[in-house]
Design a protein around this motif. Structure first.
Motif, PDB file in Angstrom:
ATOM      1  N   CYS A  96      47.390  -3.900  10.060  1.00 29.61           N
ATOM      2  CA  CYS A  96      47.049  -3.917   8.550  1.00 29.61           C
ATOM      3  C   CYS A  96      45.942  -2.842   8.576  1.00 29.61           C
ATOM      4  N   HIS A  97      45.848  -2.141   7.336  1.00 26.27           N
ATOM      5  CA  HIS A  97      45.032  -1.031   7.167  1.00 26.27           C
ATOM      6  C   HIS A  97      43.679  -1.665   7.131  1.00 26.27           C
ATOM      7  N   PRO A  98      42.445  -1.029   7.527  1.00 27.44           N
ATOM      8  CA  PRO A  98      41.257  -1.707   7.214  1.00 27.44           C
ATOM      9  C   PRO A  98      40.663  -1.835   6.109  1.00 27.44           C
ATOM     10  N   LEU A  99      41.378  -0.962   5.003  1.00 28.40           N
ATOM     11  CA  LEU A  99      41.040  -0.970   3.628  1.00 28.40           C
ATOM     12  C   LEU A  99      42.021  -1.600   2.747  1.00 28.40           C
ATOM     13  N   SER A 100      42.828  -2.420   3.371  1.00 31.36           N
ATOM     14  CA  SER A 100      43.742  -3.282   2.454  1.00 31.36           C
ATOM     15  C   SER A 100      43.188  -4.013   1.420  1.00 31.36           C
ATOM     16  N   ALA A 101      41.846  -4.616   1.631  1.00 29.15           N
ATOM     17  CA  ALA A 101      41.333  -5.337   0.454  1.00 29.15           C
ATOM     18  C   ALA A 101      40.613  -4.770  -0.312  1.00 29.15           C
ATOM     19  N   SER A 106      50.013   6.569   8.632  1.00 31.88           N
ATOM     20  CA  SER A 106      51.372   5.857   8.666  1.00 31.88           C
ATOM     21  C   SER A 106      51.262   5.051  10.024  1.00 31.88           C
ATOM     22  N   SER A 107      50.110   4.891  10.782  1.00 30.94           N
ATOM     23  CA  SER A 107      49.958   3.985  11.656  1.00 30.94           C
ATOM     24  C   SER A 107      49.563   2.702  11.445  1.00 30.94           C
ATOM     25  N   PHE A 108      49.438   2.526   9.939  1.00 28.20           N
ATOM     26  CA  PHE A 108      48.866   1.199   9.423  1.00 28.20           C
ATOM     27  C   PHE A 108      49.908   0.837   8.386  1.00 28.20           C
ATOM     28  N   ILE A 109      49.919  -0.407   8.137  1.00 33.65           N
ATOM     29  CA  ILE A 109      50.579  -0.853   6.803  1.00 33.65           C
ATOM     30  C   ILE A 109      49.542  -1.477   5.938  1.00 33.65           C
ATOM     31  N   LEU A 110      49.889  -1.793   4.779  1.00 34.53           N
ATOM     32  CA  LEU A 110      49.260  -2.484   3.662  1.00 34.53           C
ATOM     33  C   LEU A 110      49.781  -3.789   4.088  1.00 34.53           C
ATOM     34  N   CYS A 111      48.685  -4.934   3.659  1.00 36.18           N
ATOM     35  CA  CYS A 111      49.131  -6.268   3.992  1.00 36.18           C
ATOM     36  C   CYS A 111      48.829  -6.978   2.477  1.00 36.18           C
ATOM     37  N   PRO A 112      49.538  -6.984   1.321  1.00 43.28           N
ATOM     38  CA  PRO A 112      49.459  -7.387   0.156  1.00 43.28           C
ATOM     39  C   PRO A 112      49.174  -9.033   0.374  1.00 43.28           C
ATOM     40  N   THR A 113      48.216  -9.449  -0.575  1.00 44.98           N
ATOM     41  CA  THR A 113      48.036 -10.883  -0.688  1.00 44.98           C
ATOM     42  C   THR A 113      48.749 -11.360  -1.870  1.00 44.98           C
ATOM     43  N   VAL A 114      48.475 -12.579  -2.254  1.00 44.91           N
ATOM     44  CA  VAL A 114      48.831 -13.176  -3.737  1.00 44.91           C
ATOM     45  C   VAL A 114      48.299 -12.469  -4.987  1.00 44.91           C
ATOM     46  N   ALA A 115      47.282 -11.713  -4.660  1.00 43.33           N
ATOM     47  CA  ALA A 115      46.936 -11.156  -6.015  1.00 43.33           C
ATOM     48  C   ALA A 115      47.676 -10.009  -6.337  1.00 43.33           C
ATOM     49  N   THR A 116      48.094  -9.254  -5.090  1.00 44.00           N
ATOM     50  CA  THR A 116      48.793  -7.959  -5.477  1.00 44.00           C
ATOM     51  C   THR A 116      50.414  -8.424  -5.813  1.00 44.00           C
ATOM     52  N   LEU A 117      50.912  -9.481  -5.105  1.00 44.93           N
ATOM     53  CA  LEU A 117      52.228  -9.951  -5.191  1.00 44.93           C
ATOM     54  C   LEU A 117      52.468 -10.633  -6.420  1.00 44.93           C
ATOM     55  N   PHE A 118      51.426 -11.306  -6.959  1.00 48.43           N
ATOM     56  CA  PHE A 118      51.735 -12.323  -8.189  1.00 48.43           C
ATOM     57  C   PHE A 118      50.900 -12.057  -9.270  1.00 48.43           C
ATOM     58  N   TYR A 134      56.139  -2.407  -9.374  1.00 50.65           N
ATOM     59  CA  TYR A 134      55.579  -1.714  -8.089  1.00 50.65           C
ATOM     60  C   TYR A 134      54.713  -2.686  -7.343  1.00 50.65           C
ATOM     61  N   TYR A 135      53.675  -3.384  -7.872  1.00 50.78           N
ATOM     62  CA  TYR A 135      52.962  -4.366  -7.113  1.00 50.78           C
ATOM     63  C   TYR A 135      53.676  -5.501  -6.474  1.00 50.78           C
ATOM     64  N   ALA A 136      54.696  -5.940  -7.136  1.00 53.11           N
ATOM     65  CA  ALA A 136      55.507  -6.856  -6.815  1.00 53.11           C
ATOM     66  C   ALA A 136      56.477  -6.724  -5.504  1.00 53.11           C
ATOM     67  N   LEU A 137      57.176  -5.405  -5.623  1.00 50.74           N
ATOM     68  CA  LEU A 137      58.362  -5.170  -4.955  1.00 50.74           C
ATOM     69  C   LEU A 137      58.012  -3.802  -4.211  1.00 50.74           C
ATOM     70  N   GLY A 138      56.753  -3.091  -4.332  1.00 53.75           N
ATOM     71  CA  GLY A 138      56.542  -1.647  -3.594  1.00 53.75           C
ATOM     72  C   GLY A 138      56.556  -1.631  -2.260  1.00 53.75           C
ATOM     73  N   SER A 139      56.160  -2.943  -1.647  1.00 57.47           N
ATOM     74  CA  SER A 139      56.138  -2.972  -0.273  1.00 57.47           C
ATOM     75  C   SER A 139      57.427  -2.976   0.514  1.00 57.47           C
ATOM     76  N   ILE A 140      58.451  -3.208  -0.303  1.00 60.95           N
ATOM     77  CA  ILE A 140      59.891  -3.119   0.281  1.00 60.95           C
ATOM     78  C   ILE A 140      60.933  -2.012  -0.344  1.00 60.95           C
ATOM     79  N   TRP A 141      60.340  -1.513  -1.486  1.00 55.51           N
ATOM     80  CA  TRP A 141      60.997  -0.162  -1.994  1.00 55.51           C
ATOM     81  C   TRP A 141      60.775   0.960  -1.039  1.00 55.51           C
ATOM     82  N   PRO A 142      61.925   1.775  -0.911  1.00 51.58           N
ATOM     83  CA  PRO A 142      62.007   2.997  -0.024  1.00 51.58           C
ATOM     84  C   PRO A 142      61.172   3.861  -0.859  1.00 51.58           C
TER      85      PRO A 142
END
Length: 392
Positions: free
Chosen positions: A308-313, A14-26, A84-92
């Motif tokens: 950003c989590h080191p394993l985000s990519a 929980s100390s990290f966040i995922l940093c989605p790129t355009v691949a995940t978001l679109f 989920y992939y488009a909106l999961g980073s803002i879903w509670p």
């Protein structure tokens, strides 16, 4: 950022966040949406043809009807995965959409993967047995078979195929659901009871959800073993069939047999390519990914808020390979159409507006899928003519 060589591994994701790129978001959501538009009508039509339109059902058709049903259920999950992939980073994390993805969509997606693996293996063994039986003596030489003779005989029975289909569902559901439920209830929500303000805490698309815990990671090992055992069994089965076909080509002078053998060779290549492209990359990468996620061997970054989590990519790469695995469900109807003459014939007749056969006679289908007496002769002739061609 500094490297702290003596710092402990970052167990608190929980100390990290995922940093989605355009691949995940679109890209991934768009592809899941296209797969849904292709897989839903394709598998619904395939299931209807297998269950209602084919007058003489073979064991292979029974297996493929179960595969179509599983693909159809999986297709219904694709819009939720796209969201989920488009909106999961803002879903509670505690929201209804996230609950659906964790508790229903994730189990169904993995159930479909392993149902398809087992069923395609059964199809491979069944077609192997049928080919050996049609080209050898009624009781084949045990040196040329992969399975005992009694099981060899059972493969020809439709009732046996129906029982095996039920067993496949029980094994897949019973083996995957308990672990995915533990993952979604215990591991995905571990340390994420706060709000979504700090470090990605409390959002659906987060490191705990994407990485899981050690128990679900440990359960992945037997699943990977199961996959490679079945995959190698399919490969071995088709390689033996290929060798048998080559020997038969050298020993037969019947032109129709040469045509049949060429068709079987094409079928082997298509099916093996589908398995290798869609399922193999995910099962090769998943153990590597989990090993990096839960057993870090190199110095790590000191945890900082909103880092950003080191394993985000690698998480994005894992999700893309899972998308490839889901792609197989959308392409299966095309595979049926290319490889199965009976399915191709009945699908064309079902989609044809005038429903007239090449000889000009009209076809009449009742609600139960039965045919008129005038068409019965044509079906009989076609069954004899396509019995050897129906080699999937």
């Amino acid at each position: 950022m500094e490297l702290t060589s003596n710092s402990p591994p970052p167990d608190n994701t929980s100390s990290f966040i995922l940093c989605p790129t355009v691949a995940t978001l679109f890209l991934i959501p768009s592809t899941y949406t296209l797969l849904f538009l292709a897989a839903l009508p394709g598998n619904a039509l395939s299931l209807w043809v297998f269950c209602r339109c084919i007058p003489s059902v073979s064991p292979v058709h029974v297996y493929l009807s179960h595969l179509s049903a599983s693909n159809l259920m999986s297709a219904l999950t694709m819009p939720f995965l796209a969201a989920y992939y488009a909106l999961g980073s803002i879903w509670p994390l505690r929201s209804v959409p996230c609950w659906l993805v964790l508790h229903l969509i994730t189990p169904q997606l993995h159930i479909n993967i392993y149902i398809s693996l087992i069923i395609l293996t059964l199809v491979a063994i069944s077609r192997y047995a049928a080919l050996i039986q049609n080209t050898q003596a009624p009781r084949p030489n045990t040196r040329s078979t992969l399975v005992p003779y009694r099981f060899f005989a059972c493969l020809k029975r439709t009732s046996f195929a129906r029982r095996m289909g039920a067993v496949v569902w029980v094994l897949a559901v019973g083996g995957i659901v308990p672990v995915t439920l533990y993952y979604s209830v215990k591991e995905a929500t571990a340390g994420t009871d706060g709000d979504a303000g700090g470090g990605g805490v409390g959002v659906c698309y987060s490191p705990p959800v994407e990485l899981g815990g050690r128990l679900s990671a440990a359960f992945t090992a037997p699943l990977m073993i199961v996959f490679f055992v079945f995959y190698l069994l399919v490969l071995l089965c088709y390689m033996i069939v290929l060798r048998h076909i080559r020997r038969s080509r050298r020993s037969t002078n019947v032109p129709t047999s040469h045509i049949l053998l060429g068709r079987v060779l094409r079928n082997i290549v298509i099916i093996q390519v589908v398995l290798s492209v869609c399922l193999l990359p995910y099962h090769i990468f998943k153990p590597i990914f989990l090993s990096l996620a839960h057993h870090p061997h190199q110095p790590t970054f000191s945890p900082q808020p909103n880092m950003c989590h080191p394993l985000s990519a690698l998480i994005e790469l894992k999700n893309f390979l899972l998308l490839l695995a889901a792609l197989r469900g959308a392409t299966d109807p095309l595979m049926y159409f290319m490889l199965d003459k009976t399915f191709r014939s009945e699908t064309r007749r079902l989609l044809r507006c005038n429903k007239t056969d090449p000889g000009g006679r009209q076809m009449f289908w009742s609600v139960t899928g039965s045919q008129s007496a005038g068409q019965a002769v044509d079906v009989k002739v076609e069954t004899v003519d396509s019995g050897d061609n129906d080699v999937l």
